[in-house]
Design a protein around this motif. Structure first.
Motif, PDB file in Angstrom:
ATOM      1  N   ILE A   2      43.865  39.349  38.147  1.00 10.59           N
ATOM      2  CA  ILE A   2      43.362  39.079  39.498  1.00 10.59           C
ATOM      3  C   ILE A   2      41.919  38.587  39.439  1.00 10.59           C
ATOM      4  N   PHE A   3      41.241  38.841  38.310  1.00  5.60           N
ATOM      5  CA  PHE A   3      39.899  38.308  38.086  1.00  5.60           C
ATOM      6  C   PHE A   3      39.952  37.267  36.972  1.00  5.60           C
ATOM      7  N   ASP A   4      39.288  36.148  37.189  1.00  7.78           N
ATOM      8  CA  ASP A   4      39.269  35.089  36.176  1.00  7.78           C
ATOM      9  C   ASP A   4      38.444  35.497  34.959  1.00  7.78           C
ATOM     10  N   ASP A  44      32.285  37.416  35.535  1.00  5.33           N
ATOM     11  CA  ASP A  44      31.463  36.930  36.649  1.00  5.33           C
ATOM     12  C   ASP A  44      32.225  36.995  37.969  1.00  5.33           C
ATOM     13  N   HIS A  45      33.482  36.594  37.938  1.00  4.71           N
ATOM     14  CA  HIS A  45      34.301  36.656  39.147  1.00  4.71           C
ATOM     15  C   HIS A  45      34.453  38.102  39.626  1.00  4.71           C
ATOM     16  N   ILE A  89      39.358  39.202  46.884  1.00  8.28           N
ATOM     17  CA  ILE A  89      39.089  38.833  45.484  1.00  8.28           C
ATOM     18  C   ILE A  89      39.212  37.315  45.308  1.00  8.28           C
ATOM     19  N   ASP A  90      40.212  36.726  45.959  1.00  9.96           N
ATOM     20  CA  ASP A  90      40.363  35.274  45.911  1.00  9.96           C
ATOM     21  C   ASP A  90      39.151  34.582  46.533  1.00  9.96           C
ATOM     22  N   LYS A  91      38.660  35.136  47.616  1.00 12.72           N
ATOM     23  CA  LYS A  91      37.492  34.556  48.312  1.00 12.72           C
ATOM     24  C   LYS A  91      36.263  34.571  47.424  1.00 12.72           C
TER      25      LYS A  91
END
Length: 352
Positions: free
Chosen positions: A137-139, A142-143, A347-349
């Motif tokens: 769910i996190f790239d 940093d994301h 999280i996408d935002k």
């Protein structure tokens, strides 16, 4: 009559002295929270924050030299410094005050004021915390921190108040990778492996999505299970892989970085509500300011752990293309979107 009149001034003086003394005691009592501590050499214009003294305890499951413990210690140091010693926090590492689940219960009761736990342990108090166990769910790091430092990340910390706790700050715990007693060169090598997972539904579903056989078990049993062949593999971050000695029995590690589950620094809501607004702000800011130290310590610890693991002869495989891994778990994440839609959207935002 002479004697009577002569005694009146003396009696009046005594009454005045008694009344003055009573008024002085009342004034001192009313202003006791504004006065310097006994024996203090602080001048009248001292910068010592006004308020009562506190001595709190912070429970930590990791040992004293672990990065989360060093973050705890930095937090305690900042609180003591900024309150000029009026508020002290004693850090108890190595599960001295109990294991994670028992400590959380004590924090809810106010018997222990602070603790540091994995976000994964908080799913029973706010289901959204379970979303952190979802893969990819996190790239990247940093994301993840863009989300944790966002307004949505802060709301998630505050959401624990209904469970008699308050989140103060997030700490880092790196990314999790698979390791096995059998060769791991690609996602295909996970198929059919018996892999130990944390005891929650998300992790079991993750193993199913990857074609592996999930084997839930307590962390303390993993070394023996690898040794006896009860399981073929497990997954964790570099420091845990090293300090648990799992690398001695599972000498194949693939850097797939499938999960990034943060740590959370907590205060008991009962303790929080006893503090005045100024002390609440002091503690909250000290927690946030301790994050930089914890993340720096984590980065150093992680690199040192990786170097030691490589020196031991572990076969480490880098994953240059995560797309096959992400594609494999995408249907699973979509199934959970109905349950965790709001936090996944946030999280996408943060990605943009």
């Amino acid at each position: 009559m002479k004697k009577l009149w002569k005694g009146i001034p003396i009696l009046s003086l005594a009454v005045v002295l008694v009344l003055t003394a009573c008024g002085s005691n009342k004034s001192n009592s009313a202003n006791s929270s504004n006065s310097a501590p006994a024996g203090s050499s602080a001048p009248a214009s001292s910068a010592v924050p006004e308020g009562p003294k506190y001595n709190f305890r912070l429970a930590e499951t990791h040992p004293a030299d672990y990065p989360t413990t060093k973050g705890d210690q930095k937090f305690a140091e900042l609180v003591k410094e900024r309150s000029n010693g009026r508020i002290t926090i004693d850090v108890f590492p190595g599960s001295q005050l109990g294991e994670e689940k028992a400590v959380i219960e004590q924090v809810q009761l106010g018997a222990i004021e602070f603790t540091r736990v994995s976000a994964g342990a908080l799913g029973g108090f706010n289901k959204e915390y379970e979303a952190f166990s979802l893969p990819y769910i996190f790239d990247n790091e940093d994301h993840q921190w863009k989300f944790l430092n966002s307004e949505d990340g802060t709301k998630l910390l505050d959401s624990l108040e209904s469970s008699r706790m308050k989140g103060l700050a997030y700490y880092s715990s790196g990314s999790r990778n698979f390791y096995s007693s059998k060769p791991l060169n690609s996602i295909k090598d996970l198929k059919g492996l018996k892999i130990r997972v944390q005891q929650n539904k998300v992790n079991i579903d993750l193993m199913n999505a990857l074609g592996a056989n999930a084997t839930p078990m307590p962390y303390g049993e993993v070394f023996g299970a690898l040794q006896t062949g009860i399981i073929d593999a497990a997954e964790n971050n570099f420091p845990s892989y090293l300090t648990s000695n799992h690398y001695q029995k599972a000498k194949n590690l693939i850097l797939d970085q499938h999960q990034r589950v943060p740590e959370v620094l907590l205060i008991s809501k009962l303790a929080w509500d006893k503090l005045n607004p100024e002390d609440q702000q002091l503690i909250k800011q000290a927690a946030l300011d301790s994050v930089a130290t914890q993340r720096e310590e984590w980065s150093k610890f992680e690199k040192d752990a990786e170097a030691k693991v490589r020196e031991s002869g572990v076969n480490i495989v880098e994953v240059s293309d995560l797309k096959p891994w992400q594609d494999a778990v995408k249907p699973m994440i979509e199934r959970y979107r109905a349950e965790f839609g709001a936090i996944l959207d946030a999280i996408d935002k943060a990605r943009n």
